[in-house]
Design a protein around this motif. Structure first.
Motif, mmCIF file in Angstrom:
data_model
loop_
_atom_site.group_PDB
_atom_site.id
_atom_site.type_symbol
_atom_site.label_atom_id
_atom_site.label_comp_id
_atom_site.label_asym_id
_atom_site.label_seq_id
_atom_site.Cartn_x
_atom_site.Cartn_y
_atom_site.Cartn_z
ATOM 1 N N SER A 29 -9.874 -8.805 0.582
ATOM 2 C CA SER A 29 -8.481 -9.499 0.575
ATOM 3 C C SER A 29 -8.386 -10.848 1.199
ATOM 4 O O SER A 29 -7.497 -11.807 1.473
ATOM 5 C CB SER A 29 -8.008 -8.216 1.179
ATOM 6 O OG SER A 29 -8.062 -8.181 2.608
ATOM 7 N N TYR B 150 -8.211 -14.013 -0.803
ATOM 8 C CA TYR B 150 -6.957 -14.566 -1.753
ATOM 9 C C TYR B 150 -6.135 -14.367 -1.145
ATOM 10 O O TYR B 150 -5.786 -13.580 -0.258
ATOM 11 C CB TYR B 150 -7.224 -14.257 -3.279
ATOM 12 C CG TYR B 150 -7.322 -12.617 -2.883
ATOM 13 C CD1 TYR B 150 -5.437 -12.004 -2.930
ATOM 14 C CD2 TYR B 150 -8.195 -11.963 -2.994
ATOM 15 C CE1 TYR B 150 -5.979 -10.694 -3.205
ATOM 16 C CE2 TYR B 150 -7.912 -10.077 -2.958
ATOM 17 C CZ TYR B 150 -6.398 -9.905 -2.826
ATOM 18 O OH TYR B 150 -6.290 -8.551 -2.818
ATOM 19 N N SER C 215 -1.958 -11.065 -5.150
ATOM 20 C CA SER C 215 -2.490 -10.877 -6.247
ATOM 21 C C SER C 215 -1.494 -10.754 -7.290
ATOM 22 O O SER C 215 -1.669 -10.424 -8.561
ATOM 23 C CB SER C 215 -2.780 -9.545 -5.887
ATOM 24 O OG SER C 215 -1.513 -8.318 -5.132
ATOM 25 N N SER D 100 -8.119 -12.892 -6.735
ATOM 26 C CA SER D 100 -7.866 -11.514 -6.611
ATOM 27 C C SER D 100 -9.014 -11.237 -7.212
ATOM 28 O O SER D 100 -9.358 -10.176 -7.249
ATOM 29 C CB SER D 100 -6.745 -11.449 -6.676
ATOM 30 O OG SER D 100 -6.204 -11.382 -7.744
#
Length: 966
Positions: A386, A389, A392, A404
């Motif tokens: 995580s 990025y 999402s 993502s």
């Protein structure tokens, strides 16, 4: 925390480095801070136990601040914390304080570690360069970028005309004593040298040889010191200390001894830049290839004069390069370097972005232990992924941020205490990057680079790289013959003459051929025993211990501890025994005359082990004699039947049975006693398992002689489906197959959602028990219907009562007692756990063994959790002391009733935390550690009862989802 600290995470010491807090609010407000807010900066230092200590004296204030780290902080981990302090809206309101951002920092050096100068002087009154043998001298090494590094000092008597160290003329003039000190925060290492301690030896050295042209030593003996770092002399004191010669009046002129006739100490390597009183012939450079070369010669590569990182890439657990993984898989980083051994480095995994890279993982500082280093495993979980990025979210079903779904990682390696620059690998070369996929369902399944098809080690030599890999697998580093670390920082040194991997490889191959150790099974059994006996080629002889053999003339030496025998009435092994037998076998009586050669010479060290393994050690035959009593005859008859396959065989022959007699091989080597395991049997078995599975890859090459243990998946029974992300589902089919009504299946789903049938287990119904009570004496509260002596681990006696209660008697921690387990009136299910699990397929490893217990029943849910935790860590040496007995009792525990927890023997701290994390991931909420153990994450203090094992119990409510087929 919504903010971010911008600044150098590896600041160079001695330079002011700026740091700035960049908050979400300031971004939204165009760079301006929020009203009524100030920012306070705090600095924390990481302690040895992993905690952080606040070392802030006065907090810094503002959006931008600067820090200047001193040399003492090189390689130390610090953590910056910035708090937003908001004043109250009204004057009498208390200000609020919120953590806004953190940043971890490891300061680095701008200098190359070196000894700048060395001085020797007398500290007491008078001339600092004049002393006598009653004085104490002081030696100092003034160092750069070497805080807390160890410096070794040697004292020399000077027969050379010039100052400094002349290794040729003074080659025999060194005092045998070594003085050691660590560099302090001022850059100085200092030792005291009391001359009176070694007066006799020093005068003998001083009076033995003369300076060229002199007829006697004169009124004074001249002394200087050299300072060494990592075993190499770096500097010498330029000004000598003159020590009064008390024998000057008695001294007779002594003969100048030609260098060719000067024995004793071996010559030292000349130091560059030094001159001698006599011209020297040009000599070949050290460690350069010589031609023509012969098979017995070696030409090691000249080390680079500058420390440098040469390469780094991502690998799997088998050290194979990988180019693609799925989130949830583990990776390692392999770092290759030149001339960096002993230096500190740090590495960072970055996610590549054209607009600015994202940090995925930053390691703690680590010491380079060789030219090729594999880091510990790193799991690329959802949290790490995580970081690569920003959102999402999707638009028309497509992700707004492509990172993502798929990310590309590269590696940065940062030297911390040398001047070499940090290097990035995979940043500019697409082929060197690691592609990380969110899910195999979203993107094509990850494909690791294909393993090259090789050959097994049956009738095949080891290469040096193979031996290095083997040593690293078992020890964690490519080090051999380094000795054994003892308590108090001392070390039992290894005196073997040749400490190279080249010689070790050569001698292992020779011994395999000479003693018919010619198959994978024979080699892996041999090496498992050898590595336990030597500490994985760390020692070549037995160290001083409580055992009489360690104090004997014919003490344990060589890789399988060749040991003499006791003389009649003696406690020591001072008769040659096996030493004589080995001498006769090799027709070399030097082994008996000079037994230390077995420890000092690499050929004898390895060869004696091969002789013990294949020619000398044999399993007993248990033959009867006329003097045997009938009970002894019966016992021997039973043992002959039990061990009929291996009677009188050598370990080399017994090895052909693969796993069947692994324990007995250790007994043949270490002393054959039926009910006693060989010394350190746990280690012997661990080494054997690691070698078999991860070095020899036995199943890959010899599947035809190994029973496959893959469980067939049957959808017509109740199955537990255990998923790699920590979820567990219990699937109940509409109709259960006849004959399988009392069977549960356990199926593991890996990161690619591939199913692995792990095992089945039979379950039964029994009375639920309350936690145990300790009544102090045998309970008689109800009619006894069963009273029997048993031998089930620590349990010696079991009583069953008419009302369903159970009482058990045995011993624990040196005391014996009763425990009463009362029924609650409810019924529960228990499953019989497999006696062991040994599943390994497609990267999934699920292994455990019981130790010293018959508590082999547990709650069906707990077996599913245990399998998930084992798969999560993938360790091959997990041992369990079980859960509960068949009817839910659990002596000596009072809390293991009903199979509501599982105990495991502690691993090393790093791996223990990984196993604890595995239990936690699969829903365990109560884990108890011992009061003497490290405060592991997810655990609480279970007091001294848990000093020997971890207690894992209580599954989170709703963790196991029940799915019934309609």
């Amino acid at each position: 925390m919504a903010g971010k600290i911008i600044g150098n995470q590896n600041p160079v010491v001695g330079i002011q480095h700026p740091y700035e807090i960049n908050t979400l609010a300031s971004i939204l407000m165009g760079g301006f801070s929020t009203p009524n807010s100030v920012y306070e900066w705090y600095l924390y230092k990481k302690q040895k136990n992993g905690t952080w200590k606040d070392i802030t004296q006065t907090p810094k204030n503002g959006i931008k601040v600067s820090y200047n780290f001193g040399e003492i902080s090189i390689g130390v981990e610090f953590r910056m914390k910035v708090y937003e302090v908001k004043s109250g809206l009204l004057p009498n309101m208390t200000p609020s304080k919120t953590l806004e951002a953190t940043l971890d920092i490891v300061p680095s050096s701008s200098k190359i570690p070196q000894i700048e100068k060395v001085v020797l002087f007398k500290k007491s009154g008078g001339d600092v360069n004049q002393a006598n043998y009653r004085d104490t001298l002081t030696a100092q090494a003034h160092c750069i970028a070497m805080f807390d590094q160890e410096v070794e000092f040697n004292l020399w008597e000077d027969d050379a005309a010039e100052g400094g160290h002349n290794p040729t003329i003074n080659k025999n003039n060194r005092s045998p004593r070594i003085y050691k000190a660590r560099v302090n925060e001022k850059g100085i290492a200092e030792v005291k040298i009391p001359l009176s301690s070694d007066e006799k030896i020093l005068k003998q050295i001083a009076n033995k040889y003369l300076m060229k042209g002199d007829k006697n030593e004169g009124k004074n003996h001249e002394y200087y010191v050299t300072a060494s770092y990592h075993g190499k002399i770096q500097k010498a004191s330029q000004v000598n200390v003159d020590v009064a010669n008390p024998d000057y009046k008695k001294e007779q002129p002594k003969q100048q001894v030609p260098p060719s006739q000067q024995p004793t100490l071996p010559p030292k390597k000349p130091q560059p830049g030094k001159t001698t009183s006599q011209p020297q012939k040009p000599q070949p450079k050290q460690n350069t290839p010589k031609f023509p070369a012969t098979k017995s010669s070696s030409a090691p590569r000249q080390a680079d004069s500058q420390g440098r990182i040469t390469d780094a890439y991502f690998v799997n657990a088998q050290s194979q390069r990988i180019s693609q993984i799925v989130v949830g898989q583990e990776i390692q980083v392999q770092i290759r370097s030149s001339n960096m051994t002993g230096k500190n480095i740090q590495y960072v995994i970055w996610e590549y972005d054209a607009s600015g890279h994202d940090e995925i993982y930053r390691s703690s500082k680590m010491v380079v232990k060789g030219d090729v280093v594999n880091t510990s495993a790193i799991k690329i979980d959802n949290l790490k992924f995580s970081k690569g990025y920003s959102t999402s979210a999707t638009v028309f079903g497509k992700p707004m941020d492509g990172d993502s779904v798929v990310q590309s990682y590269f590696i940065e390696v940062i030297p911390l205490d040398v001047s070499a620059e940090s290097k990035k690998f995979g940043l500019t070369d697409e082929k060197q990057r690691l592609e990380v996929l969110k899910s195999a369902a979203v993107v094509n399944a990850a494909k690791q680079e294909a393993v090259k098809k090789g050959e097994c080690f049956c009738n095949r030599d080891f290469e040096e790289k193979d031996v290095r890999k083997l040593v690293k697998l078992l020890k964690g580093s490519e080090t051999i013959w380094e000795g054994q670390a003892l308590r108090g920082g001392k070390r039992a040194e290894c005196d073997i003459s040749d400490k190279s991997f080249v010689s070790l490889t050569k001698e292992l191959n020779n011994v395999f051929k000479r003693y018919n150790i010619n198959t994978c099974t024979r080699k892996m059994h041999f090496l498992a025993q050898v590595c336990e006996e030597t500490g994985v080629f760390a020692l070549s002889e037995e160290t001083k211990s409580k055992y009489a053999s360690s104090k004997s003339l014919y003490k344990g030496r060589g890789v399988i501890q060749l040991t003499g025998v006791k003389a009649k009435g003696s406690k020591l092994y001072d008769l040659p025994g096996p030493y004589q037998n080995y001498s006769d076998y090799t027709r070399d009586q030097n082994v008996v005359k000079n037994p230390s050669i077995v420890a000092n010479n690499v050929h004898y060290c390895i060869d004696s082990g091969g002789w013990s393994w294949s020619a000398n050690a044999k399993a007993p035959s248990f033959k009867e004699s006329k003097k045997d009593l009938q009970s002894t005859k019966d016992k021997k008859k039973r043992l002959r039947e039990k061990y009929k396959e291996i009677l009188g065989k050598t370990p080399n022959e017994i090895a052909d049975y693969v796993d069947k007699y692994q324990l007995e091989i250790g007994k043949v080597i270490n002393g054959f006693h039926e009910n006693t395991d060989p010394i350190n049997q746990v280690t012997r078995k661990l080494y054997y398992t690691l070698l078999k599975d991860n070095f020899f890859e036995f199943r890959k090459y010899h599947e035809n002689i190994v029973e496959k243990k893959k469980e067939k998946i049957n959808d017509e029974i109740v199955n537990y489906h255990i998923f790699s992300d920590g979820n567990i589902e219990k699937h109940i089919p509409k109709k259960i197959k006849v004959g399988y009504e009392n069977t549960y299946g356990y199926i593991y789903h890996d990161t690619k959602n591939k199913e692995h049938g792990i095992c089945t287990a039979e379950w039964h119904i029994t009375n639920e028990k309350a936690n145990g009570e300790k009544p102090g004496k045998k309970p008689t509260h109800s009619k006894i219907i069963f009273d029997k002596y048993v031998h089930e681990g620590q349990t010696d006696r079991r009583i069953k009562y008419e009302n369903g209660d159970i009482a058990e008697y045995g011993s624990n921690d040196g005391s014996s007692f009763w425990v009463l387990y009362r029924i609650t009136g409810k019924k529960i299910e228990l499953v019989k756990m497999p006696d062991s699990l040994n599943y390994s397929n497609d990267g999934v490893v699920i292994k455990y063994e019981f130790t010293k217990t018959q508590r082999r029943y547990t709650n069906p849910d707990y077996l599913a959790v245990f399998i998930g935790a084992l798969a999560d860590c993938g360790f091959v040496d997990v041992q369990t002391t079980g859960s509960c007995f068949e009817e839910a009792s659990c002596f000596p525990s009072v809390e293991h009733v009903n199979g509501k927890s599982i105990d495991t023997i502690y691993l090393d701290d790093l791996r223990e935390q990984q196993l604890i994390n595995g239990f936690h991931n699969f829903g365990i909420t109560k884990q108890l550690r011992g009061s003497k153990k490290k405060a592991f994450v997810h655990t609480t203090d279970g007091k001294k009862l848990h000093n020997s094992h971890l207690h894992s119990g209580i599954i989170a409510s709703g963790k196991i989802k029940i799915i019934k087929e309609q």
